[in-house]
Scaffold this motif. Sequence first.
Motif, PDB file in Angstrom:
ATOM      1  N   HIS A  73      50.178  49.204  40.915  1.00 28.61           N
ATOM      2  CA  HIS A  73      49.811  49.027  42.315  1.00 28.61           C
ATOM      3  C   HIS A  73      49.339  47.596  42.585  1.00 28.61           C
ATOM      4  O   HIS A  73      48.506  47.072  41.846  1.00 28.61           O
ATOM      5  CB  HIS A  73      48.705  50.010  42.699  1.00 28.61           C
ATOM      6  N   ILE A  77      47.343  46.305  44.660  1.00 28.29           N
ATOM      7  CA  ILE A  77      45.900  46.125  44.844  1.00 28.29           C
ATOM      8  C   ILE A  77      45.239  45.878  43.499  1.00 28.29           C
ATOM      9  O   ILE A  77      44.447  44.960  43.333  1.00 28.29           O
ATOM     10  CB  ILE A  77      45.261  47.354  45.535  1.00 28.29           C
ATOM     11  N   LEU A  78      45.625  46.692  42.524  1.00 27.03           N
ATOM     12  CA  LEU A  78      44.984  46.593  41.215  1.00 27.03           C
ATOM     13  C   LEU A  78      45.377  45.314  40.494  1.00 27.03           C
ATOM     14  O   LEU A  78      44.540  44.633  39.902  1.00 27.03           O
ATOM     15  CB  LEU A  78      45.361  47.818  40.384  1.00 27.03           C
ATOM     16  N   VAL A  79      46.678  44.969  40.561  1.00 24.32           N
ATOM     17  CA  VAL A  79      47.155  43.766  39.868  1.00 24.32           C
ATOM     18  C   VAL A  79      46.472  42.530  40.444  1.00 24.32           C
ATOM     19  O   VAL A  79      45.930  41.693  39.713  1.00 24.32           O
ATOM     20  CB  VAL A  79      48.684  43.656  39.998  1.00 24.32           C
ATOM     21  N   LEU A 119      43.792  42.435  42.142  1.00 26.29           N
ATOM     22  CA  LEU A 119      42.346  42.521  41.921  1.00 26.29           C
ATOM     23  C   LEU A 119      41.970  41.973  40.550  1.00 26.29           C
ATOM     24  O   LEU A 119      41.021  41.205  40.405  1.00 26.29           O
ATOM     25  CB  LEU A 119      41.924  43.985  42.043  1.00 26.29           C
ATOM     26  N   SER A 120      42.755  42.348  39.523  1.00 25.54           N
ATOM     27  CA  SER A 120      42.418  41.844  38.194  1.00 25.54           C
ATOM     28  C   SER A 120      42.708  40.348  38.122  1.00 25.54           C
ATOM     29  O   SER A 120      41.972  39.612  37.455  1.00 25.54           O
ATOM     30  CB  SER A 120      43.153  42.618  37.104  1.00 25.54           C
ATOM     31  N   MET A 121      43.748  39.896  38.830  1.00 26.76           N
ATOM     32  CA  MET A 121      44.009  38.461  38.879  1.00 26.76           C
ATOM     33  C   MET A 121      42.846  37.739  39.555  1.00 26.76           C
ATOM     34  O   MET A 121      42.412  36.682  39.112  1.00 26.76           O
ATOM     35  CB  MET A 121      45.319  38.201  39.631  1.00 26.76           C
TER      36      MET A 121
END
Lengths: 332, 332
Positions: free
Chosen positions: B129, B131-133, B135-137
């Motif tokens: 997703h 959002i998650l990718v 977000l971690s970036m």
Amino acid sequence: MRSLIRTHATEFSLLAVIVVISTVLSFATANFFSLGNAFDLLNISAVNIIFAVGLLVVLIAGGIDISFAVAASVVQYCTVIVLGWIGGGGWVSGLLIAGSLGVLLGCLNAFLIHRFRIISIVATISTFNIYFGLLMFFTRGVSIYDLPDWLTDRVILFEHEMPDGTWIEITLPVLVMAICVAATWMLITRTTVGRQLYAFGDNPEGARRFGINIGAMQFIAFGWLGLMAGIGGLIQAHYAQEVVPNALYGRELDVLAAVVLGGARLGGGKGSVLGCVLGVLLISITQNGLNLMGVSPFAFKMIVGAIILVAITLSNTRIERLLPLVGRGTGR
Amino acid sequence: MTTILERVKTALGPEMAGPGLAFVAVLLVFGIASPQFLSAATFGSVAFQLPELGLLTLAMLLPILTGGLNLAITFTANISGLTLAWVLRENGGVDAGVGIFIVGCLLAFMVGAASGVVMGLVIAFTRAHPILVSLSMMIFLRGLGEFLTRGGDISGFPAFVGPIGHGSIAGIPVPLIVFIVCVLGWHVLLGRTKLGFNTYMIGSNLEATHYSGINTRKAIVLVYTLSGVMCAIAGIIMLARFNSVRIGHGESYLLITVLACFLGGVNPFGGFGRVIPVFVALVVLQLLSSGLNLIGANQHLATAVWGILLVGVMILRWVASRIKMSIVRRGS
């Protein structure tokens, strides 16, 4: 056993990663492998886990909430002010006030989402700005350090001196966290409402035709997160011994990352309390380990971000392919 | 006459209704409330404040149109700005020449693009997703920036950098010129190129687009890369405006860029939305902020009002759809 591993792939891979990291850290550092450190970890993660299980319920119901951390700040501030009015109060009145304020703010989100059919991310980004803007406007960014004594006193529920002279202790945040985790677990796995939440998140239209009250689902999910945000906010004030209006600003994205790392799906219908707790713990353990290894605290976030990025990449490219033993027999 | 009206109507599109109405409402309300509002000074201050938020919003727009989100925009901008600052400092600091500046800008673009490429590749190839990718970036880039700068700020740039942030050419602020060029660039990209077409198609239905023979992976990687480059432009403008680089500059804009996109009628699930309405929405937000400032309120109240405005537009949209539905029902 194999089917258990396959149905709980995320939880098991998280657990495996945690075990690997912990083993490495136990050899690399002198203090990691100790009960004292384990309890420290729990104390530090308590507030995030409370937030995380609340957010989990909303994610399972197919929504997303950006506003909960700021809502928790609003609750902290208002609770302390209300406590001042009623002349002190205690843990019971504090938790009641914080909890009900939290539920109120959560239900406001649910109201916007359900009544006006606003997508949850749009609604909660709006309320995020409204809550934070109004909080900073009315408080002028001033922190409160003059809290009631009962709120700032450390409550140690259990303490024990280890043979090497260090103390292990279980404090109030950990107890509250345990209750919140247990209650959420009960809600989503042992009640009809819980099953309805999963069904609703997986397929809202199907759930509606099945006779599930969609409005109730929204209010329960966002109200539950509001309750957790309220309780978490009060516990955070207790833990930090101060109320800073923008202290929790930005926490929502960290918690979201941890919860989704724990297997909850953005889009609904999937996620477990165990995975969610493990997700938060993985991040805390990594930070704690880096700290003990003497890595500069400035580098923590960099490494944690890289770990999440790698974890997502791996977890989305078929676990079975990476673990040949588990994958055998699936026939794919 | 009617054909002209029709043509104007189709050119503006249905997305224009919300921001257009809000624009008129803001002008009316503040025009009446404050005599100084409709003055050159107000529009001058808006013209200087708009580009910062605007460039970041453009960076957010493309991923949202594909049905994703890029939460790393502000920190990508910071890291790109940091790259330029580092190049300038290593090559003479205050005495650095224009050539060094251009090399620094190119490197900044490359850094921004690199962050986009990584996110795009992970999103396109693992179907994780966005959002998650992102977000971690975001967490990774924030950590990287804090690690490199130790939380401090970097300043000391040659004198010609300043005018890029607060100079004017023929009475028009330089950042505004840069921003308008970028808006037109995005407008052409989305309306006239194959990539723009593919962006809308992916946002509407990824699977169908894939099966119709379009290389969706390439398109997604390109979208995030362009988003990263736009962040770099924002980072350079921010460097020139503040005359320093600090990790966390513009962090509070992150969710407001999403808010601006939704206010500009962009569909949260992707596929629908255009650049010009988003531009108008940005002007509305800045006018609101300036108007409130004139009345004597501060930036935080403006943030709250931005949130209320988004909720208001969403509710109006819901009311409009209800009315339309009841008319259709009565007509049949």
